[in-house]
Design a protein around this motif. Structure first.
Motif, PDB file in Angstrom:
ATOM      1  N   GLU A  56      37.488  39.343  41.831  1.00 54.00           N
ATOM      2  CA  GLU A  56      38.511  38.952  40.858  1.00 54.00           C
ATOM      3  C   GLU A  56      37.886  38.364  39.589  1.00 54.00           C
ATOM      4  OE1 GLU A  56      42.279  37.194  43.027  1.00 54.00           O
ATOM      5  OE2 GLU A  56      40.465  36.778  44.198  1.00 54.00           O
ATOM      6  N   GLY A  57      36.669  37.853  39.698  1.00 57.42           N
ATOM      7  CA  GLY A  57      35.962  37.340  38.530  1.00 57.42           C
ATOM      8  C   GLY A  57      36.237  35.890  38.208  1.00 57.42           C
ATOM      9  N   THR A  58      37.261  35.311  38.835  1.00 57.15           N
ATOM     10  CA  THR A  58      37.627  33.916  38.593  1.00 57.15           C
ATOM     11  C   THR A  58      38.553  33.472  39.716  1.00 57.15           C
ATOM     12  OG1 THR A  58      38.543  32.360  36.957  1.00 57.15           O
ATOM     13  CG2 THR A  58      39.664  34.474  37.203  1.00 57.15           C
ATOM     14  N   ARG A  59      38.824  32.175  39.802  1.00 52.48           N
ATOM     15  CA  ARG A  59      39.739  31.694  40.831  1.00 52.48           C
ATOM     16  C   ARG A  59      41.164  32.172  40.549  1.00 52.48           C
ATOM     17  NH1 ARG A  59      36.771  26.930  39.942  1.00 52.48           N
ATOM     18  NH2 ARG A  59      38.477  25.972  38.789  1.00 52.48           N
ATOM     19  N   SER A  60      41.893  32.451  41.618  1.00 52.59           N
ATOM     20  CA  SER A  60      43.285  32.855  41.470  1.00 52.59           C
ATOM     21  C   SER A  60      44.084  31.703  40.868  1.00 52.59           C
ATOM     22  CB  SER A  60      43.872  33.219  42.840  1.00 52.59           C
ATOM     23  OG  SER A  60      45.276  33.405  42.751  1.00 52.59           O
ATOM     24  N   PRO A  61      44.924  31.986  39.873  1.00 46.42           N
ATOM     25  CA  PRO A  61      45.714  30.913  39.250  1.00 46.42           C
ATOM     26  C   PRO A  61      46.923  30.477  40.071  1.00 46.42           C
ATOM     27  CG  PRO A  61      46.222  33.003  38.211  1.00 46.42           C
ATOM     28  CD  PRO A  61      45.091  33.268  39.173  1.00 46.42           C
ATOM     29  N   ASP A  62      47.290  31.278  41.076  1.00 44.08           N
ATOM     30  CA  ASP A  62      48.522  30.959  41.799  1.00 44.08           C
ATOM     31  C   ASP A  62      48.480  31.317  43.282  1.00 44.08           C
ATOM     32  OD1 ASP A  62      48.589  33.709  41.674  1.00 44.08           O
ATOM     33  OD2 ASP A  62      50.186  33.803  40.179  1.00 44.08           O
ATOM     34  N   GLY A  63      47.300  31.558  43.822  1.00 45.80           N
ATOM     35  CA  GLY A  63      47.189  31.862  45.245  1.00 45.80           C
ATOM     36  C   GLY A  63      47.350  33.329  45.598  1.00 45.80           C
ATOM     37  N   ARG A  64      47.709  34.171  44.618  1.00 42.34           N
ATOM     38  CA  ARG A  64      47.821  35.599  44.878  1.00 42.34           C
ATOM     39  C   ARG A  64      46.471  36.278  44.651  1.00 42.34           C
ATOM     40  NH1 ARG A  64      52.962  37.517  41.436  1.00 42.34           N
ATOM     41  NH2 ARG A  64      51.850  36.363  39.803  1.00 42.34           N
ATOM     42  N   LEU A  65      46.332  37.507  45.130  1.00 45.71           N
ATOM     43  CA  LEU A  65      45.096  38.268  44.981  1.00 45.71           C
ATOM     44  C   LEU A  65      45.237  39.203  43.785  1.00 45.71           C
ATOM     45  CD1 LEU A  65      42.306  38.857  46.388  1.00 45.71           C
ATOM     46  CD2 LEU A  65      43.450  40.810  47.462  1.00 45.71           C
ATOM     47  N   TYR A  66      44.263  39.142  42.882  1.00 41.72           N
ATOM     48  CA  TYR A  66      44.346  39.925  41.649  1.00 41.72           C
ATOM     49  C   TYR A  66      43.373  41.107  41.656  1.00 41.72           C
ATOM     50  CZ  TYR A  66      47.560  36.610  39.605  1.00 41.72           C
ATOM     51  OH  TYR A  66      48.677  35.854  39.345  1.00 41.72           O
TER      52      TYR A  66
ATOM     53  N   GLU B 273      49.544  38.200  48.612  1.00 43.28           N
ATOM     54  CA  GLU B 273      50.268  39.164  47.789  1.00 43.28           C
ATOM     55  C   GLU B 273      49.308  39.699  46.730  1.00 43.28           C
ATOM     56  OE1 GLU B 273      53.863  39.269  44.443  1.00 43.28           O
ATOM     57  OE2 GLU B 273      53.608  37.506  45.747  1.00 43.28           O
ATOM     58  N   TYR B 274      49.337  41.011  46.505  1.00 41.61           N
ATOM     59  CA  TYR B 274      48.424  41.628  45.540  1.00 41.61           C
ATOM     60  C   TYR B 274      49.118  41.836  44.203  1.00 41.61           C
ATOM     61  CZ  TYR B 274      45.222  44.929  43.349  1.00 41.61           C
ATOM     62  OH  TYR B 274      44.370  45.540  42.476  1.00 41.61           O
ATOM     63  N   VAL B 275      48.396  41.534  43.123  1.00 41.81           N
ATOM     64  CA  VAL B 275      48.908  41.722  41.772  1.00 41.81           C
ATOM     65  C   VAL B 275      47.924  42.634  41.031  1.00 41.81           C
ATOM     66  CG1 VAL B 275      49.680  40.601  39.655  1.00 41.81           C
ATOM     67  CG2 VAL B 275      49.823  39.379  41.838  1.00 41.81           C
ATOM     68  N   ASP B 276      48.410  43.753  40.513  1.00 42.56           N
ATOM     69  CA  ASP B 276      47.515  44.743  39.908  1.00 42.56           C
ATOM     70  C   ASP B 276      47.237  44.464  38.427  1.00 42.56           C
ATOM     71  OD1 ASP B 276      45.846  46.941  39.942  1.00 42.56           O
ATOM     72  OD2 ASP B 276      47.440  48.363  39.449  1.00 42.56           O
ATOM     73  N   ILE B 277      46.857  43.233  38.132  1.00 44.46           N
ATOM     74  CA  ILE B 277      46.339  42.879  36.809  1.00 44.46           C
ATOM     75  C   ILE B 277      45.151  41.951  37.036  1.00 44.46           C
ATOM     76  CG2 ILE B 277      48.564  43.087  35.635  1.00 44.46           C
ATOM     77  CD1 ILE B 277      48.708  40.027  35.614  1.00 44.46           C
ATOM     78  N   TYR B 278      44.331  41.762  36.005  1.00 45.73           N
ATOM     79  CA  TYR B 278      43.190  40.871  36.150  1.00 45.73           C
ATOM     80  C   TYR B 278      43.645  39.412  36.120  1.00 45.73           C
ATOM     81  CZ  TYR B 278      40.223  44.941  35.308  1.00 45.73           C
ATOM     82  OH  TYR B 278      39.608  46.161  35.400  1.00 45.73           O
ATOM     83  N   ALA B 279      42.997  38.586  36.917  1.00 48.04           N
ATOM     84  CA  ALA B 279      43.354  37.167  36.991  1.00 48.04           C
ATOM     85  C   ALA B 279      43.169  36.476  35.645  1.00 48.04           C
ATOM     86  CB  ALA B 279      42.506  36.472  38.058  1.00 48.04           C
ATOM     87  N   THR B 280      42.163  36.902  34.883  1.00 45.33           N
ATOM     88  CA  THR B 280      41.945  36.287  33.566  1.00 45.33           C
ATOM     89  C   THR B 280      43.143  36.539  32.649  1.00 45.33           C
ATOM     90  OG1 THR B 280      40.684  38.288  32.985  1.00 45.33           O
ATOM     91  CG2 THR B 280      39.435  36.327  33.622  1.00 45.33           C
ATOM     92  N   LYS B 281      43.742  37.720  32.757  1.00 48.40           N
ATOM     93  CA  LYS B 281      44.923  38.036  31.944  1.00 48.40           C
ATOM     94  C   LYS B 281      46.104  37.183  32.379  1.00 48.40           C
ATOM     95  CE  LYS B 281      47.858  41.862  30.390  1.00 48.40           C
ATOM     96  NZ  LYS B 281      48.107  43.332  30.470  1.00 48.40           N
TER      97      LYS B 281
END
Length: 231
Positions: free
Chosen positions: A118-128, A210-218
Protein backbone atom coordinates in the motif's frame (compact mmCIF):
# COMPACT_ATOMS: atom_id res chain seq x y z
CA UNK A 1 24.82 -9.30 19.31
CA UNK A 2 22.89 -6.19 20.38
CA UNK A 3 20.18 -7.02 17.84
CA UNK A 4 19.88 -10.60 19.09
CA UNK A 5 19.66 -9.55 22.74
CA UNK A 6 17.18 -6.75 22.08
CA UNK A 7 14.98 -8.98 19.92
CA UNK A 8 14.95 -11.63 22.65
CA UNK A 9 13.99 -9.10 25.33
CA UNK A 10 11.32 -7.45 23.19
CA UNK A 11 10.02 -10.86 22.17
CA UNK A 12 9.47 -11.86 25.80
CA UNK A 13 7.79 -8.53 26.55
CA UNK A 14 5.55 -8.88 23.50
CA UNK A 15 4.46 -12.41 24.42
CA UNK A 16 3.69 -11.43 28.03
CA UNK A 17 1.78 -8.23 27.25
CA UNK A 18 0.11 -8.88 23.90
CA UNK A 19 -0.05 -12.70 23.65
CA UNK A 20 0.15 -12.73 19.85
CA UNK A 21 -1.38 -15.46 17.74
CA UNK A 22 0.86 -16.47 14.83
CA UNK A 23 -0.76 -18.51 12.07
CA UNK A 24 0.98 -20.04 9.06
CA UNK A 25 4.58 -19.26 10.09
CA UNK A 26 5.55 -22.60 8.54
CA UNK A 27 4.93 -21.03 5.11
CA UNK A 28 8.04 -18.85 5.46
CA UNK A 29 11.00 -20.69 3.85
CA UNK A 30 13.83 -21.41 6.28
CA UNK A 31 16.48 -20.06 3.92
CA UNK A 32 16.89 -18.17 0.68
CA UNK A 33 15.33 -14.88 -0.45
CA UNK A 34 11.76 -14.20 0.66
CA UNK A 35 9.45 -11.22 0.25
CA UNK A 36 6.94 -10.74 3.06
CA UNK A 37 4.11 -8.56 1.71
CA UNK A 38 1.23 -7.44 3.87
CA UNK A 39 -1.14 -4.81 5.13
CA UNK A 40 -0.10 -1.83 7.23
CA UNK A 41 -2.51 -0.51 9.84
CA UNK A 42 -0.30 1.05 12.50
CA UNK A 43 3.23 2.27 13.21
CA UNK A 44 4.29 -0.78 15.25
CA UNK A 45 3.49 -3.37 12.56
CA UNK A 46 7.12 -3.66 11.47
CA UNK A 47 8.35 -4.25 15.02
CA UNK A 48 5.77 -6.96 15.69
CA UNK A 49 6.46 -8.59 12.32
CA UNK A 50 10.18 -8.71 13.08
CA UNK A 51 9.53 -10.26 16.48
CA UNK A 52 7.21 -13.08 15.34
CA UNK A 53 9.40 -14.20 12.42
CA UNK A 54 12.38 -16.39 13.34
CA UNK A 55 14.53 -15.12 10.47
CA UNK A 56 15.68 -11.51 10.51
CA UNK A 57 13.33 -9.32 8.52
CA UNK A 58 14.67 -6.20 6.80
CA UNK A 59 12.38 -3.36 5.79
CA UNK A 60 12.59 0.23 4.60
CA UNK A 61 12.06 3.13 7.00
CA UNK A 62 12.37 6.89 6.92
CA UNK A 63 15.95 8.05 7.41
CA UNK A 64 14.78 10.58 10.00
CA UNK A 65 14.32 7.67 12.42
CA UNK A 66 18.11 7.25 12.60
CA UNK A 67 19.33 10.80 11.99
CA UNK A 68 17.68 12.60 14.90
CA UNK A 69 20.42 14.28 16.99
CA UNK A 70 21.01 13.81 20.70
CA UNK A 71 20.59 10.90 23.10
CA UNK A 72 17.03 10.25 22.01
CA UNK A 73 18.18 10.10 18.40
CA UNK A 74 20.91 7.58 19.19
CA UNK A 75 18.48 5.38 21.09
CA UNK A 76 15.99 5.52 18.22
CA UNK A 77 18.71 4.66 15.71
CA UNK A 78 19.88 1.69 17.81
CA UNK A 79 16.32 0.41 18.19
CA UNK A 80 15.21 0.72 14.57
CA UNK A 81 18.37 -0.73 13.08
CA UNK A 82 18.31 -3.60 15.58
CA UNK A 83 14.85 -4.67 14.37
CA UNK A 84 15.96 -4.67 10.73
CA UNK A 85 15.08 -1.20 9.48
CA UNK A 86 17.20 0.17 6.64
CA UNK A 87 16.98 3.98 6.44
CA UNK A 88 16.17 5.47 3.03
CA UNK A 89 15.27 9.04 2.12
CA UNK A 90 11.85 8.27 0.66
CA UNK A 91 10.87 11.90 0.33
CA UNK A 92 13.54 12.70 -2.24
CA UNK A 93 13.04 12.53 -5.99
CA UNK A 94 14.69 9.11 -6.19
CA UNK A 95 13.25 7.71 -2.94
CA UNK A 96 11.21 5.02 -4.68
CA UNK A 97 14.17 3.83 -6.75
CA UNK A 98 16.43 3.77 -3.67
CA UNK A 99 13.91 1.68 -1.75
CA UNK A 100 13.52 -0.73 -4.67
CA UNK A 101 17.27 -1.17 -5.10
CA UNK A 102 17.73 -1.67 -1.36
CA UNK A 103 15.10 -4.41 -1.40
CA UNK A 104 16.76 -6.06 -4.36
CA UNK A 105 20.14 -6.05 -2.60
CA UNK A 106 18.64 -7.69 0.49
CA UNK A 107 16.98 -10.39 -1.60
CA UNK A 108 20.11 -10.99 -3.70
CA UNK A 109 21.87 -11.72 -0.40
CA UNK A 110 19.32 -14.45 0.31
CA UNK A 111 17.57 -12.58 3.11
CA UNK A 112 14.00 -11.70 4.07
CA UNK A 113 12.57 -8.37 2.93
CA UNK A 114 9.32 -7.02 4.36
CA UNK A 115 7.20 -4.65 2.31
CA UNK A 116 3.81 -2.96 2.57
CA UNK A 117 2.48 -2.72 -1.00
CA UNK A 118 0.00 0.00 0.00
CA UNK A 119 3.02 2.29 0.44
CA UNK A 120 1.72 3.87 3.65
CA UNK A 121 -0.45 3.10 6.66
CA UNK A 122 -4.15 2.69 5.99
CA UNK A 123 -6.02 5.88 6.95
CA UNK A 124 -9.16 4.06 8.04
CA UNK A 125 -8.44 0.36 8.57
CA UNK A 126 -9.40 -0.67 5.03
CA UNK A 127 -7.01 -2.29 2.53
CA UNK A 128 -5.96 -0.07 -0.36
CA UNK A 129 -4.58 -0.67 -3.84
CA UNK A 130 -1.04 -2.03 -3.91
CA UNK A 131 1.85 -0.31 -5.64
CA UNK A 132 3.91 -2.38 -8.05
CA UNK A 133 7.21 -2.33 -6.14
CA UNK A 134 6.44 -5.76 -4.69
CA UNK A 135 5.92 -7.28 -8.15
CA UNK A 136 9.06 -5.62 -9.51
CA UNK A 137 11.12 -7.16 -6.73
CA UNK A 138 9.53 -10.60 -7.18
CA UNK A 139 10.15 -10.64 -10.93
CA UNK A 140 13.66 -9.15 -10.76
CA UNK A 141 14.91 -11.55 -8.07
CA UNK A 142 12.72 -14.64 -8.46
CA UNK A 143 12.02 -14.54 -4.72
CA UNK A 144 8.73 -16.05 -3.53
CA UNK A 145 6.17 -13.71 -2.00
CA UNK A 146 4.65 -14.75 1.32
CA UNK A 147 1.51 -12.68 1.96
CA UNK A 148 0.75 -11.75 5.55
CA UNK A 149 -1.87 -9.87 7.54
CA UNK A 150 -1.58 -7.85 10.73
CA UNK A 151 -4.88 -8.17 12.60
CA UNK A 152 -5.88 -5.92 15.52
CA UNK A 153 -2.52 -4.15 15.82
CA UNK A 154 -4.45 -0.93 15.18
CA UNK A 155 -6.24 -1.54 18.49
CA UNK A 156 -2.87 -1.42 20.23
CA UNK A 157 -1.82 1.88 18.71
CA UNK A 158 -4.76 3.61 16.96
CA UNK A 159 -3.60 6.07 14.35
CA UNK A 160 0.02 5.08 14.96
CA UNK A 161 0.43 7.59 17.78
CA UNK A 162 0.39 7.63 21.56
CA UNK A 163 1.29 5.03 24.18
CA UNK A 164 0.49 1.48 23.01
CA UNK A 165 -2.47 -0.23 24.65
CA UNK A 166 -2.42 -3.84 25.79
CA UNK A 167 -4.47 -5.87 23.33
CA UNK A 168 -4.05 -9.25 21.72
CA UNK A 169 -3.21 -9.35 18.02
CA UNK A 170 -2.78 -11.91 15.25
CA UNK A 171 -0.28 -12.28 12.41
CA UNK A 172 -1.35 -14.59 9.58
CA UNK A 173 0.96 -15.85 6.85
CA UNK A 174 -0.27 -17.36 3.61
CA UNK A 175 1.36 -19.90 1.32
CA UNK A 176 4.29 -18.66 -0.80
CA UNK A 177 3.39 -17.21 -4.18
CA UNK A 178 5.82 -17.66 -7.04
CA UNK A 179 5.73 -15.82 -10.34
CA UNK A 180 8.34 -17.59 -12.48
CA UNK A 181 5.79 -17.68 -15.31
CA UNK A 182 6.43 -13.95 -15.72
CA UNK A 183 10.23 -14.19 -15.81
CA UNK A 184 11.78 -11.37 -17.86
CA UNK A 185 8.59 -9.31 -17.81
CA UNK A 186 9.46 -6.97 -14.92
CA UNK A 187 9.02 -3.94 -17.22
CA UNK A 188 5.55 -4.87 -18.45
CA UNK A 189 3.14 -2.64 -16.54
CA UNK A 190 0.18 -4.95 -17.15
CA UNK A 191 2.06 -7.91 -15.72
CA UNK A 192 3.25 -5.82 -12.76
CA UNK A 193 -0.31 -4.76 -12.02
CA UNK A 194 -1.63 -8.32 -12.33
CA UNK A 195 1.02 -9.70 -9.96
CA UNK A 196 0.46 -6.91 -7.44
CA UNK A 197 -3.31 -7.41 -7.50
CA UNK A 198 -2.83 -11.14 -6.96
CA UNK A 199 -0.67 -10.47 -3.91
CA UNK A 200 -3.20 -7.98 -2.53
CA UNK A 201 -6.08 -10.42 -3.02
CA UNK A 202 -4.27 -12.91 -0.77
CA UNK A 203 -3.57 -10.20 1.82
CA UNK A 204 -7.26 -9.26 1.76
CA UNK A 205 -8.35 -12.85 2.40
CA UNK A 206 -5.89 -13.18 5.28
CA UNK A 207 -6.81 -9.86 6.90
CA UNK A 208 -10.56 -9.82 6.26
CA UNK A 209 -10.33 -6.11 5.43
CA UNK A 210 -12.60 -4.27 3.04
CA UNK A 211 -10.72 -3.54 -0.19
CA UNK A 212 -10.65 -0.09 -1.79
CA UNK A 213 -9.32 0.16 -5.35
CA UNK A 214 -7.52 3.48 -4.95
CA UNK A 215 -4.11 4.32 -3.49
CA UNK A 216 -4.01 5.04 0.24
CA UNK A 217 -2.04 8.23 -0.40
CA UNK A 218 -4.91 9.53 -2.55
CA UNK A 219 -7.41 8.66 0.17
CA UNK A 220 -5.30 10.52 2.75
CA UNK A 221 -5.00 13.56 0.50
CA UNK A 222 -8.75 13.58 -0.11
CA UNK A 223 -9.42 13.30 3.62
CA UNK A 224 -7.07 16.20 4.35
CA UNK A 225 -8.79 18.32 1.70
CA UNK A 226 -12.20 17.56 3.19
CA UNK A 227 -10.99 18.58 6.66
CA UNK A 228 -9.51 21.82 5.30
CA UNK A 229 -12.74 22.62 3.47
CA UNK A 230 -14.82 21.93 6.57
CA UNK A 231 -12.56 24.19 8.64
Amino acid sequence: MFRIILKALLGVLMRVLFRPRVEGAEHIPGDGPVILAGNHVTFIDSMFLSLVVKRQVFFIGKDEYVTTPGVKGRLMAAFFTSVGMIPVDRDGGHGGVAALMTGRRILDEGRVFGIYPEGTRSPDGRLYRGRTGVSRLALMTGAPVVPFAMVDTDRIQPGGAGVPRVHRFTVRFGKPLEFSRYEGMDRDRYVLRAVTDEVMSHVMRLSGQEYVDIYATKAKASKATDHATAA
